[in-house]
Motif scaffolding. Structure first.
Motif, PDB file in Angstrom:
ATOM      1  N   TYR A 166      -8.736   7.710  -6.031  1.00  0.00           N
ATOM      2  CA  TYR A 166      -7.206   6.880  -5.937  1.00  0.00           C
ATOM      3  C   TYR A 166      -7.373   7.385  -4.138  1.00  0.00           C
ATOM      4  N   GLU A 167      -7.170   8.562  -3.925  1.00  0.00           N
ATOM      5  CA  GLU A 167      -6.572   9.219  -3.136  1.00  0.00           C
ATOM      6  C   GLU A 167      -7.774   8.113  -2.224  1.00  0.00           C
ATOM      7  N   ALA A 168      -8.878   7.814  -1.995  1.00  0.00           N
ATOM      8  CA  ALA A 168      -9.956   7.362  -1.080  1.00  0.00           C
ATOM      9  C   ALA A 168      -9.733   5.904  -0.636  1.00  0.00           C
TER      10      ALA A 168
ATOM     11  N   ALA B 266      -5.804   0.847   0.791  1.00  0.00           N
ATOM     12  CA  ALA B 266      -5.710  -0.090  -0.363  1.00  0.00           C
ATOM     13  C   ALA B 266      -3.895   0.155  -1.755  1.00  0.00           C
ATOM     14  N   GLY B 267      -3.350  -1.192  -1.528  1.00  0.00           N
ATOM     15  CA  GLY B 267      -1.860  -1.123  -2.384  1.00  0.00           C
ATOM     16  C   GLY B 267      -1.887  -0.891  -3.767  1.00  0.00           C
ATOM     17  N   ALA B 268      -1.086  -1.365  -4.398  1.00  0.00           N
ATOM     18  CA  ALA B 268      -0.928  -0.621  -5.879  1.00  0.00           C
ATOM     19  C   ALA B 268      -1.351  -1.615  -6.933  1.00  0.00           C
TER      20      ALA B 268
ATOM     21  N   PHE C 267      -5.390  -0.127  -8.199  1.00  0.00           N
ATOM     22  CA  PHE C 267      -5.330  -1.016 -10.203  1.00  0.00           C
ATOM     23  C   PHE C 267      -6.513  -1.519 -10.411  1.00  0.00           C
ATOM     24  N   ARG C 268      -7.085  -2.764  -9.435  1.00  0.00           N
ATOM     25  CA  ARG C 268      -8.205  -3.961  -9.771  1.00  0.00           C
ATOM     26  C   ARG C 268      -9.362  -2.730  -9.439  1.00  0.00           C
TER      27      ARG C 268
END
Length: 316
Positions: free
Chosen positions: A195-197, A203-205, A209-210
């Motif tokens: 997520y941090e990368a 990258a948005g939310a 997720f994708r």
């Protein structure tokens, strides 16, 4: 064989096979008693005329022709079952992922939300269905009163053939606690570093997720879909109880329950199996329906588990 003599390779292989068979014996016994024998007996009785009183007599394909060509309720029951499989399983999985994301992201009151979403799942199916039918009771139910207060005309829910199946879907979403726990554990297991990368890359939310969440939870999604399909193929109790409560017919000793109210809109194949086998004592036709349901469940499960067309990818 004399003491100290090394056993031959053939004897060693025989011992290893017997040892392996011994470890497998509990599973083999359970598989034979609870799956193998019932399946063989179901196939056998599907070609027999058997009323559970007299000895079975061979009738060939007569039971199959009756179910597939002449039974008037087979089509509606099969359609209702497949409709519930597609709609209910898809919405339960989507709703379960959404609730799982909610309870993992919320900062305050996470324990309360987890408990609130999980408690309905702990209620027995009959009690949960009775409570839900009361909530959706036309005219006097709390849901109808709340909708009327804001100027919305509520449908007849379980008393309307067009709304009966969607009402059952709402009932299943009410008890989403099992999938919430499964997806919550899967979501918490996604590495935070990914997520941090992704955030550093802008990258948005939705993109996170994708490209991060979804690939990590895909095996869990497949598990939820496959088990949901199998469970929904056996959907019986909630539809039967909801239909009888909505119809207003009192259930007492000796009462014969005719499922499917209203207008066979909640009739499922398992209900038809029970009605044929234990109310009309037509065991042969009931066995044919059971085999059709088994074949459909196996076909859908095999399709979902194929790497090329199912939910799994080549990396899973």
């Amino acid at each position: 064989m004399a003491p100290g003599t090394t056993p031959s390779p053939r004897r060693r292989r025989t011992r290893e096979r017997l040892r392996t068979l011994g470890f497998l014996s509990p599973w083999l016994v359970g598989f034979t008693v609870f799956f193998g024998y019932p399946l063989v007996a179901t196939v056998y009785f599907s070609f027999m005329h058997y009323n559970q009183i007299q000895a079975p007599t061979f009738v060939g394909l007569r039971n199959w022709k009756y179910v597939l060509q002449q039974m008037p309720l087979f089509g509606p029951a099969l359609w209702n079952t497949l409709w519930l499989v597609v709609v209910m399983v898809a919405l339960r999985v989507a709703f379960g992922i959404g609730i799982g994301l909610l309870v993992t992201k919320v900062k305050t009151g996470a324990g309360f939300f987890r408990t609130a979403f999980y408690l309905p799942y702990l209620a027995p199916p009959v009690a949960a269905t009775v409570a839900f039918v009361f909530l959706l009771n036309p005219g006097t139910g709390p849901v109808d009163e709340a909708l009327s207060a804001v100027g919305i005309d509520a449908p007849n829910w379980f008393n309307d053939p067009d709304w009966a199946k969607p009402s059952l879907v709402l009932l299943s979403l009410w008890g989403i606690g099992d999938l919430m726990v499964i997806f919550m554990a899967a979501l918490l297991d996604v590495p935070r570093e990914q997520y941090e990368a992704a955030e550093l890359d802008g990258a948005g939310a939705l993109a996170r997720f994708r490209y991060v969440t979804w690939p990590s939870i895909t095996p869990i999604v497949m598990f939820a879909v496959v088990t949901g399909v199998v469970q929904t193929m056996q959907y019986y109790t909630q539809a039967l109880v909801a239909g009888k409560l909505a119809s207003g017919v009192s259930i007492g000793p000796g009462t014969v329950i005719q499922p499917g109210y209203p207008d066979h809109s909640t009739l499922t194949v398992p209900q038809l199996v029970y009605s044929l086998g234990f109310q009309n004592f037509n065991t042969g036709a009931a066995c044919v329906l059971s085999l059709v349901l088994f074949a459909l469940a196996m076909a859908v499960t095999s399709l979902l588990m194929r790497r090329s067309t199912g939910l799994l990818t080549a990396e899973d």
